[in-house]
Every structure is written in C-alpha cells, then in structure tokens.
Motif scaffolding. Structure first.
Motif, short mmCIF file in Angstrom:
data_model
loop_
_atom_site.label_atom_id
_atom_site.label_comp_id
_atom_site.label_asym_id
_atom_site.label_seq_id
_atom_site.Cartn_x
_atom_site.Cartn_y
_atom_site.Cartn_z
N ARG A 56 0.82 -1.22 0.00
CA ARG A 56 0.00 0.00 0.00
C ARG A 56 0.85 1.27 0.00
O ARG A 56 0.29 2.37 0.09
N PRO A 58 2.60 2.82 -2.50
CA PRO A 58 2.33 3.81 -3.56
C PRO A 58 1.11 4.67 -3.28
O PRO A 58 1.11 5.88 -3.53
N LEU A 59 0.04 4.06 -2.75
CA LEU A 59 -1.15 4.84 -2.40
C LEU A 59 -0.83 5.85 -1.31
O LEU A 59 -1.27 7.01 -1.36
N CYS A 60 -0.05 5.43 -0.32
CA CYS A 60 0.32 6.34 0.77
C CYS A 60 1.21 7.47 0.27
O CYS A 60 1.10 8.61 0.72
N TYR A 61 2.11 7.16 -0.71
CA TYR A 61 2.92 8.23 -1.32
C TYR A 61 2.02 9.29 -1.95
O TYR A 61 2.27 10.49 -1.83
N GLY A 62 0.97 8.82 -2.66
CA GLY A 62 0.06 9.77 -3.29
C GLY A 62 -0.69 10.62 -2.28
O GLY A 62 -0.81 11.84 -2.45
N LEU A 63 -1.19 10.00 -1.21
CA LEU A 63 -1.88 10.76 -0.18
C LEU A 63 -0.93 11.74 0.51
O LEU A 63 -1.31 12.87 0.85
N TYR A 252 10.54 2.67 -1.91
CA TYR A 252 9.68 1.50 -2.17
C TYR A 252 10.48 0.22 -2.14
O TYR A 252 10.06 -0.79 -1.53
N SER A 378 4.37 8.11 -6.99
CA SER A 378 3.26 7.26 -6.58
C SER A 378 2.53 6.70 -7.80
O SER A 378 2.21 5.51 -7.85
N ILE A 379 2.26 7.57 -8.78
CA ILE A 379 1.56 7.13 -9.99
C ILE A 379 2.39 6.10 -10.75
O ILE A 379 1.88 5.06 -11.20
N GLY A 382 2.58 2.85 -8.66
CA GLY A 382 1.27 2.21 -8.63
C GLY A 382 0.90 1.59 -9.96
O GLY A 382 0.34 0.49 -10.03
N THR A 383 1.25 2.29 -11.06
CA THR A 383 0.95 1.76 -12.39
C THR A 383 1.74 0.48 -12.66
O THR A 383 1.19 -0.51 -13.17
#
Length: 443
Positions: A56, A58-63, A252, A378-379, A382-383
């Motif tokens: 999780r 990458p999602l946390c990086y985005g937030l 990461y 993050s994008i 995540g991709t």
C-alpha cells in the motif's frame, strides 16, 4: 580553554573567527528538530509496514503528496504575510498537534476508522513536517547570516540534524520496543513544541543580518523575467525533481525488503534505531568535516558530481536481487546521505541566488516540487504494480537516475564556486602563481 576549543573547531570545520558562537544556537535547534523527525520516521515506517503493508506504499505516497501540496500552499500564503519566526512556530506547533492527534487515534480514543488510518497519517505527517522544516529552516537561518556567512556555516549548522538524529535513533532503538512504537508519538510532539519555544527565544534575542550589499551584482538569476528565465533555476528544478522521484523508488524497494525480512514492527523499529545511529554518525562526520573541504578542493561542481555518482551506484545495484546490505545502502542514499551530503550541497546551490529569490527557490524546490515528485512517483510505482510489472521498478528507477545525472551536468554549467567565502590554504598558496599568470598572459 574555551578560546582554544573555539579556535580548534574553527580550523577543523573551515570556519571564520566568530562563526562558532553564532552558529551554536541554530545547530542545537536543528538537532532538536531532527531528533524528533528521526524518531517519527522510524515510528511511522514500523507502524505502516507492520499494520498496513508495503504493497500500500504507492497509495500512501500519493496521499502524502496531496497533503504536502495543501500544507505547502498554506505555507506560501503565510510566508508572504507573516514574520519568518512566526511562520516557523506555526509549522512546528501544527506538526506537534498532528502527532498528538494520531497518537490518540492509534490508541482508539477517536474511533475505529481513525485508529485504522493512524499509521498512514503518521507516515504522511512525518513527510509533510520534514518538507516544511527543510523549506523554512534555511529561510529562518538567512535572517541571521549573510550570503558569505552561509557559504561557510551551512554545512556545519545542518550537521546539527545528524547529531540530533543520533539521539533520536537511540531513543527509537531502546524506548520503542520497551514502551511500544506508538508511544513515541508524544515524545516527538514534545520535541516539536520545544523547537517552537526555541525559535521564539532566538527571534527575540538575536539581531538580524544586514542585506547582502552585492546581491544585485552576484545574482545569477538576475535576468529579465526573473527566476523563470534563469537557466540555473530551471536546471535546479529539473534535477531536483528527478532526484525526488528516484528517492521514492529507493524508498519503495528497501521498504519491500524490510517488510519481508523483519518479523514484527518492534523488531523493525529496533533495527532502524540501531542502523540510524551508525548511519547518522557517518553522515555527521561527512557533513561536519568533509562537505566544506569537498567544496573547497573539488568545487561546487565536483561536489554535485559526487552525489550524482553515488545515486547511480545505488540504483544500479538495485537492478539485481536485494540483500540486507543493498537495502541498507538504498536507505542510506534515500535518507541519511541525502540529509548529510546532498542537502547541504543543494543549499549552497540555492545560496547563489539573491536573498529574496532564495525564499522562492526553496518554496519551489522543497515545497512545491517535492509533493509533485512524490505524486508522480506514486503514480509510476502504482501503475507498474497494478500492471504486474514490478520487475520493471528497478530498471525504470535506474533510467530516471540517468536522466537526473544529465540534468545535474547541465546544472553545473551555470554554477559559480563560492571559493571567496571558504578560506583555503591551498588557494592561498596558489594565489601568487595565479597573479603571475595574469600578469604574464600574452594578449
């Protein structure tokens, strides 16, 4: 005795007479802040990997990036209308309040939903706090030192962060397993409040520095159109942005390894505490004793080049399967060497702008650019993760490191080495030869 110690420190750290007594309060303040941030880093990472999981991230990086954008936007509005010390107090008090609220949420006092979100909030709060402290501490510092002063004292003052990190790492190692990792949150908040009190005291007692009299003549960004048309600023933004994206790839990769390698959050926190002490000790020595010497003998261009080579070595090693040693090296590049080597050198690059421009450059590179780079990282991560292409994460990260190397090379073409403010015996010995060369030049 005190005079002898002052002279020894002055010679050892390549300072000018009188610098030591002036920089000690700022060294101590930075030490307190980084003791808190180091504990917050280990605490947040251990809780997130133990309770949420590395998948999780990458999602946390985005937030985190979105939170940073909101915080930096508020910071830039405040910085235009409030005194420098007042803004710093608000940053530190606000960070302390968030850590306290996250602690209460983690204990279950704010409901189940808040309790589940607490690890992610702590992870984001530590990163946002770090961005704001890094962005504003340099602005706070320039209120009390001129440009030439900063060329000498910046690496030494910033070494206070490494010293404080040593104390924070020791606290993380011993108190984390003994009290529970989450119980470090109020300790972090207390140190942040202490930093806010110290900022108030310094602002009241210390005189501000005069404006740089030669700012207009030495201003590399002084072209029509301002910063946007300065090649130094453009390449600084590009190279810094690429570095920040690569940083999240490193983060990461080593965190995925740590999640598999350690059995519990307490075990990971204890390891990070031990590792942080040794890593920050090395970083402290580098920043206190080597950065000024590196800039003095290799030049600012050579110092930038060294950071580029180290990053390429780290990302190149990650093309193969990680071991604990390789993961630790990635962590060292992403964290301790970033603070101990790259950031002081980057501050010397920023110091080449005029005093008003330096505030905007820090706001752009550390404030606005950092969260944008985190969102892009993050994008990208995540991709690759969602597409089942996790094996491509290391090669893509290495490619970005190569682009960072090219951008850094372009940056060095527009740098001026700050030799005039770094006293050098070598330069003194070469000065007569340089004057002879000028007088004997054939025209």
């Amino acid at each position: 005795m005190l005079d002898w110690i002052d002279r020894r420190i002055t010679a050892l750290c390549c300072l000018a007479p009188g610098d030591v007594s002036r920089l000690v309060p700022f060294f101590a303040l930075y030490a307190v802040l980084f003791a808190a941030l180091t504990m917050a880093d280990g605490m947040a990472l251990a809780l997130f990997l133990g309770r949420v999981g590395a998948d999780r991230l990458p999602l946390c990086y985005g937030l985190t990036a979105l939170g940073s954008m909101a915080a930096v936007g508020a910071y830039m509005r405040m910085a235009r209308h409030r005194p420098v010390a007042g803004v710093f107090r608000l940053i530190l008090a606000g960070a302390a309040a968030v850590f306290l609220a996250s602690w209460l949420a983690g204990l279950g006092f704010l409901g189940d939903a808040a309790g589940h979100a607490a690890p992610a909030v702590l992870f984001a709060a530590r990163e946002v706090s770090l961005v704001l402290v890094l962005a504003h501490f340099g602005t706070f510092l320039q209120e009390y030192f001129t440009r030439d002063d900063l060329n000498r004292v910046l690496p030494v003052v910033y070494a206070g962060g490494r010293f404080g990190g040593l104390l924070g790492g020791a606290t993380l190692e011993h108190l984390g397993p003994a009290l529970g990792v989450l119980q470090l949150a109020p300790v972090v908040a207390s140190l942040m409040f202490a930093g806010a009190l110290a900022v108030t005291t310094l602002a009241r007692r210390l005189p501000t520095a005069p404006d740089d009299p030669t700012a207009a003549a030495r201003r590399p960004a002084g072209v029509p159109g301002g910063l946007a048309r300065s090649p130094l600023f453009r390449w600084l933004v590009i190279s810094s942005g690429l570095f920040m994206v690569v940083r999240w790839f490193l983060n990461y990769e080593y965190n995925h390894f740590f999640e598999r390698h350690f059995a519990s959050e307490a075990e990971l926190a204890a390891f990070l505490g031990r590792y942080t002490q040794w890593a920050l000790l090395a970083s402290f020595v580098v920043q206190l004793l080597l950065v000024n010497r590196l800039v003095r003998f290799a030049g600012l261009r050579g110092a930038v080049g060294l950071t580029v080579v180290l990053l390429l070595l780290g990302m190149g090693r990650n093309l193969w399967e990680l071991t604990l040693l390789a993961a630790v090296w990635s962590r060292l590049l992403e964290s301790e060497l970033r603070f101990g080597l790259r950031n002081p050198i980057n501050q010397l690059v920023t110091n080449q702008f005029s005093r008003p421009d330096r505030v905007r450059v820090r706001a752009w590179t550390l404030g606005a650019l950092n969260p944008v780079a985190a969102l892009l990282g993050s994008i990208a991560l995540g991709t690759l993760q969602v597409s089942g292409l996790t094996s491509w994460i290391a090669p893509v990260g290495f490619g970005l490191a190569l682009l960072h190397a090219l951008a850094s090379f372009a940056l060095t073409r527009h740098l001026q080495d700050p030799a005039s403010s770094l006293p050098s015996p070598l330069l003194s010995r070469l000065a007569p030869r340089a004057r002879f060369a000028r007088s004997s030049r054939i025209v």
